[in-house]
Scaffold this motif. Structure first.
Motif: not given
Length: 460
Positions: A366-368, A456-460
């Motif tokens: 959600t934040r992403s 696939g845009v989640l931060p790592h």
């Protein structure tokens, strides 16, 4: 509907056209000034009275006078009302709760103050409640309260003495009031009287949408994404007050309505507002409305003010974060998070339903998505030549951006302390261009989401 009013031998007739025809039977020309005065009184007061027979009281006028020891607030009302008055701390203020009132007080009163009173704010808390907030320059409590008839029986003046007291006494009385209000909230398991309420129309929309979702299997539900627009502040919470006494709550409401109209005209979305009238809605309630209705995007709309840096201007978009990107963002978030307190509302911590706690992955996603929308919006505005803040994308711990499952952003349209920004926000062409840019960014965001490009845009 025509009506007539007789004062002595003077008779006035008024109609929907607004024409006023005086009949002056006086032979003595010396009486003419008195006649003119009567005409003005009736012309100003009678229409408001006539329109509210059988309806909610109207506040026609207010005045504030006094010194550092004693000040007096007087409000002219069309009906007698019962009031509840109590003090609150941090900041020090007096709260006056009363039934719903149609505030028609002249705008000039917004600048009224005395050495004891910084400001008087007022507005609706819901369908049946209103509130007056007296911001104090020094600790003070309510003294003598009185009412008297005015304007030949057309209205009543409600007066309250505001008397300076020792800080220790004010603190004791404020703590007693807080204990009483919080006890009521906990024992009734609902907001205390005067603790704030969702806007009546927003609440009705929320219930309607919830019912629609419950019956979605039986009916063809509208699958278009829901955009939740959140005009900040409202009611007694004016938000920032800028140059020329321009109130943030009015600026953002006008802008939100324009954006809602544009989005609906494109036909791609359902659009709701957390409030669509000048009413106070608690911060957590705004989040709840958004989540209850499964909003696809939550957009909170604000306009800041910097008293010590009037040269700062431009558009800024904020996303939620436990840690602020800079000191200015942290200060702004702290200020916005105190909106409930500024409206005089006590609040208790919301109880989380264990079954509704989402795992960390969903929260991060959600934040992403929130950050992606912020970048999309800023890219669109930059391409169209909009003036943005020197640091246009920031993050901080805003309460209204805490929904774990709804992408959320907070837009600062500009600064009400900036002549440049006020001029632009007052320009219909500028507002149209900015709402167009926001709508375009929303289109691009949902187009990417529907195409699966947000995976696939989640931060790592």
């Amino acid at each position: 509907m025509a009506f007539s009013t007789r004062i002595g031998r003077l008779r006035l007739f008024s109609s929907r056209s607004g024409n006023v025809i005086p009949r002056l039977p006086f032979r003595n020309a010396a009486r003419l000034p008195l006649v003119v005065l009567c005409i003005v009184m009736v012309a100003c007061v009678a229409p408001a009275i006539a329109q509210t027979v059988g309806k909610q009281p109207v506040a026609l006028e207010a005045r504030l006078e006094g010194d550092r020891a004693v000040s007096v607030l007087t409000v002219t009302l069309t009906h007698k009302v019962d009031v509840d008055i109590y003090p609150m701390q941090a900041p020090d203020r007096l709260i006056i709760d009363l039934p719903a009132v149609n505030f028609q007080i002249p705008p000039a009163f917004k600048s009224a103050r005395t050495p004891l009173v910084k400001m008087v704010r007022y507005g609706l808390l819901g369908a049946d409640r209103a509130r007056i907030v007296i911001d104090l320059a020094a600790p003070a409590l309510a003294g003598k309260i009185s009412t008297q008839m005015v304007a030949s029986g057309f209205a009543r003046e409600f007066s309250i003495e505001i008397k300076a007291v020792e800080p220790s006494l004010f603190a004791i009385k404020a703590q007693e009031a807080e204990f009483a209000k919080r006890s009521l909230m906990l024992t009734t398991d609902k907001p205390a009287e005067g603790a704030g309420s969702v806007a009546p129309q927003a609440n009705s929309q929320a219930n309607s949408q919830a019912n629609s979702q419950a019956n979605s299997k039986a009916k063809n539900a509208d699958r278009r994404p829901l955009i939740m627009l959140d005009p900040g502040h409202g009611g007694p919470d004016t938000g920032a007050v800028g140059l020329n006494n321009i109130a943030e709550k009015d600026v953002v409401m006008a802008f939100a309505r324009n954006l809602k109209t544009l989005l609906e005209s494109r036909g791609h979305y359902r659009v709701m507002m957390t409030r669509d009238t000048d009413v106070f809605v608690p911060l957590d309630e705004r989040v709840r409305i958004s989540r209850q209705n499964n909003a696809g995007l939550f957009v909170s709309i604000h306009a800041d003010r910097l008293a010590t840096a009037t040269e700062v201007h431009g558009f800024t978009v904020y996303t939620g974060s436990e840690k602020a990107t800079d000191a200015e963002s942290a200060i702004l978030a702290e200020s916005e998070n105190r909106a409930d307190a500024m409206a005089g509302a006590y609040s208790v911590a919301a109880r989380e339903d264990i079954s509704d706690i989402l795992d960390d992955l969903v929260r991060r996603e959600t934040r992403s998505h929130s950050a992606l929308f912020a970048r999309t919006l800023l890219g669109r505005m930059e391409a169209s030549g909009q003036v943005m803040n020197k640091n246009p994308h920031r993050s901080a711990g805003f309460r209204v951006l805490r929904a774990p499952d709804v992408p959320s952003v907070l837009l600062e349209l500009g600064y009400l302390s900036s002549k440049t920004d006020i001029s632009k926000l007052s320009d219909g062409g500028f507002r149209e261009k900015m709402t167009g840019d926001i709508a375009d960014a929303i289109d691009r965001f949902f187009a990417a989401k529907q195409a699966g490009e947000l995976q696939g845009v989640l931060p790592h």
